[in-house]
Design a protein around this motif. Structure first.
Motif, PDB file in Angstrom:
ATOM      1  N   GLY A   1       3.464  -6.089   9.412  1.00 57.09           N
ATOM      2  CA  GLY A   1       2.706  -6.684   8.185  1.00 57.09           C
ATOM      3  C   GLY A   1       2.424  -7.849   8.274  1.00 57.09           C
ATOM      4  O   GLY A   1       1.718  -8.574   9.299  1.00 57.09           O
TER       5      GLY A   1
ATOM      6  N   TYR B   1       8.955  -2.396   7.388  1.00 58.84           N
ATOM      7  CA  TYR B   1       7.631  -2.994   6.936  1.00 58.84           C
ATOM      8  C   TYR B   1       7.710  -3.736   6.084  1.00 58.84           C
ATOM      9  O   TYR B   1       8.518  -3.807   5.094  1.00 58.84           O
TER      10      TYR B   1
ATOM     11  N   LEU C   1      -7.782   2.048   7.763  1.00 58.48           N
ATOM     12  CA  LEU C   1      -7.336   3.737   7.928  1.00 58.48           C
ATOM     13  C   LEU C   1      -7.555   4.511   6.716  1.00 58.48           C
ATOM     14  O   LEU C   1      -7.599   5.619   6.857  1.00 58.48           O
TER      15      LEU C   1
ATOM     16  N   ARG D   1      -6.244  -4.017   8.450  1.00 57.55           N
ATOM     17  CA  ARG D   1      -6.112  -2.728   9.056  1.00 57.55           C
ATOM     18  C   ARG D   1      -5.874  -1.297   8.566  1.00 57.55           C
ATOM     19  O   ARG D   1      -6.341  -0.419   8.764  1.00 57.55           O
ATOM     20  N   GLU D   2      -4.818  -1.516   7.611  1.00 59.35           N
ATOM     21  CA  GLU D   2      -4.314  -0.435   7.121  1.00 59.35           C
ATOM     22  C   GLU D   2      -5.269  -0.043   5.953  1.00 59.35           C
ATOM     23  O   GLU D   2      -5.603   1.257   5.800  1.00 59.35           O
TER      24      GLU D   2
ATOM     25  N   ASP E   1      -3.015  -7.324   8.923  1.00 59.19           N
ATOM     26  CA  ASP E   1      -2.395  -5.915   8.921  1.00 59.19           C
ATOM     27  C   ASP E   1      -2.862  -5.148   7.807  1.00 59.19           C
ATOM     28  O   ASP E   1      -3.149  -3.984   8.072  1.00 59.19           O
ATOM     29  N   GLU E   2      -2.814  -5.901   6.629  1.00 57.85           N
ATOM     30  CA  GLU E   2      -3.407  -5.030   5.463  1.00 57.85           C
ATOM     31  C   GLU E   2      -4.787  -4.499   5.714  1.00 57.85           C
ATOM     32  O   GLU E   2      -5.331  -3.248   5.241  1.00 57.85           O
TER      33      GLU E   2
ATOM     34  N   ARG F   1       4.541   6.409   4.593  1.00 56.93           N
ATOM     35  CA  ARG F   1       4.887   6.465   6.131  1.00 56.93           C
ATOM     36  C   ARG F   1       6.255   6.382   6.404  1.00 56.93           C
ATOM     37  O   ARG F   1       6.728   6.707   7.399  1.00 56.93           O
TER      38      ARG F   1
ATOM     39  N   THR G   1       0.264   4.024   1.233  1.00 56.80           N
ATOM     40  CA  THR G   1      -0.043   5.009   2.119  1.00 56.80           C
ATOM     41  C   THR G   1       1.467   4.460   3.276  1.00 56.80           C
ATOM     42  O   THR G   1       1.672   5.209   4.145  1.00 56.80           O
ATOM     43  N   VAL G   2       1.420   3.231   3.455  1.00 55.37           N
ATOM     44  CA  VAL G   2       2.330   2.562   4.357  1.00 55.37           C
ATOM     45  C   VAL G   2       3.898   2.862   3.989  1.00 55.37           C
ATOM     46  O   VAL G   2       4.718   3.143   4.696  1.00 55.37           O
TER      47      VAL G   2
ATOM     48  N   LEU H   1       1.047  -1.126   0.125  1.00 52.62           N
ATOM     49  CA  LEU H   1      -0.037   0.040  -0.103  1.00 52.62           C
ATOM     50  C   LEU H   1       0.993   1.240  -0.022  1.00 52.62           C
ATOM     51  O   LEU H   1       1.747   1.211   0.795  1.00 52.62           O
TER      52      LEU H   1
END
Length: 406
Positions: A326, A303, A178, A174-175, A171-172, A139, A135-136, A133
């Motif tokens: 991740g 990550y 967001l 969850r991301e 975890d993806e 970050r 966004t990750v 992603l």
């Protein structure tokens, strides 16, 4: 079922180890092969990066790779493909109008951006796997992130337009939450490992006092985000231990590789250069034996969208020490098949390594548990089962005229 996969930069035919060739290539290749072997008609569409490539390359499984003309017919950096997404979309639309698939599976955000308008015109649902992603990435990399500025908005647009998101780890999900994408839009199907190729056969358990040096192994693309520098820093706290890094260009090209140079400079500054071994690219058929030669496999990125290396290590019966990020959170059973440590903490990494190296019985137990977990949960057959269920959920059967055989 007629399945179209779009993987704009990650061809299943590519040699692994380059800056833009890794886990996604493996995922697409193995999934395409398995689905084809189950009787599905599978076509993988990828960008032509060589003028001499044939338009269509059949794979032994029955799947085919379609080389699509979009941009120059030469290798270009992955991020530069964004400018040619409209060309890719137009060619996909023409192909799918001629022969309509039942479902489209887009791999990576640019594939999704091209697949959505083409599939919409053909009336076909799209399943999206991001593999990473934006966004990750932004970050963690900040100004060093070379992704097009439009990436984050495009990923949200794809989430809104696709029929289903196929995430590779919890975890993806969850991301994505967001980003405003609800978990009800997602299905989690992990990546897999070839447990026949990556096996524990020939694994030699650690014997106290019988080794001059312990061996730690790190495997992956030679890029900063893989965090090999963290493992180099941990060496300062781990005497009688060597770190072997496999990945990157062939051995004769390592001196010209910027990440190899950075790691070697760091090792010299920390006075551990005599215990750092950079192998460069290792042929796929030799990787299992290399893994089995190690006492521990280290996976240390800041990550990681999923991470196949922990699965390969576990399948070989070798314990893993990995950063708690991740996909590692799903694949590595902390305290059972390995240990999870905070990202960026060389001291915690060294402490976890020392804990396991000082306990041969624990190493053997973790190794056995890792092999069992890989076979039980992470075979490619299990992955294909999960993906088939997602396809069946979204695919719209092609109408059959009344009286025609079904």
């Amino acid at each position: 079922m007629r399945i179209a996969m779009v993987s704009e930069h990650a061809s299943p035919l590519a040699a692994l180890g380059g800056p833009d060739a890794g886990g996604q290539n493996v995922y697409v290749a193995r999934l395409a092969d398995l689905l084809a072997s189950r009787g599905h008609e599978v076509s993988v569409y990828t960008r032509r990066d060589d003028p001499d490539l044939p338009d269509t390359v059949p794979l032994p499984s029955g799947a085919v790779v379609e080389h699509v003309r979009a941009g120059p017919a030469r290798p270009i950096p992955k991020d530069d493909i964004y400018a040619y997404v409209p060309d890719l979309a137009a060619r996909l639309e023409r192909a799918w109008r001629r022969r309509r698939p039942d479902v489209v599976h887009a791999h990576f955000w640019m594939s999704g951006l091209a697949a959505l308008p083409a599939a919409r015109a053909a009336g076909v649902p799209v399943v999206q796997t991001y593999h990473a992603l934006g966004t990750v990435k932004r970050r963690h990399q900040g100004a060093a992130d070379t992704s097009p500025a439009e990436r984050a908005g495009a990923e949200r647009e794809i989430a809104d337009g696709c029929a289903r998101i196929l995430a590779t780890c919890t975890d993806e999900v969850r991301e994505l939450g967001l980003m405003g994408v609800g978990p009800d839009r997602c299905s989690v199907v992990p990546c897999g490992v070839d447990t026949a190729h990556f096996s524990s056969r020939g694994r030699i358990a650690l014997e106290p006092g019988r080794r001059e040096r312990y061996r730690l192994l790190a495997v992956g693309r030679l890029v900063p985000r893989k965090g090999f520098d963290l493992a180099v820093r941990a060496l300062t706290r781990l005497p009688q231990t060597e770190l072997v890094v496999a990945g990157g260009p062939p051995a004769d090209g390592l001196l010209k590789d910027p990440e190899a140079a950075r790691l070697l400079t760091l090792a010299r500054r920390l006075r551990v250069a005599d215990r750092l071994v950079l192998l460069g690219a290792v042929p796929h058929e030799e990787v299992p034996a290399l893994i089995r030669s190690a006492d521990l496999v280290l996976c240390t990125p800041a990550y990681e969208p999923f991470g196949i290396v922990p699965l390969e290590a576990m399948a070989c019966g070798v314990p893993v020490v990995a950063t708690a990020v991740g996909g590692h959170l799903d694949s590595v059973a902390d305290g059972e098949t390995g240990l999870l440590v905070p990202p960026g903490d060389a001291s915690a990494l060294a402490e976890a390594v020392r804990t396991l190296l000082d306990s041969p019985g624990l190493l053997r137990s973790y190794g056995r548990a890792g092999r069992f977990r890989a076979v039980d949960r992470f075979t490619w057959e299990r992955v294909a089962d999960g993906v088939e269920r997602v396809y069946a959920r979204v695919a719209t059967p092609v109408p059959v005229p009344s009286g025609a055989p079904r």
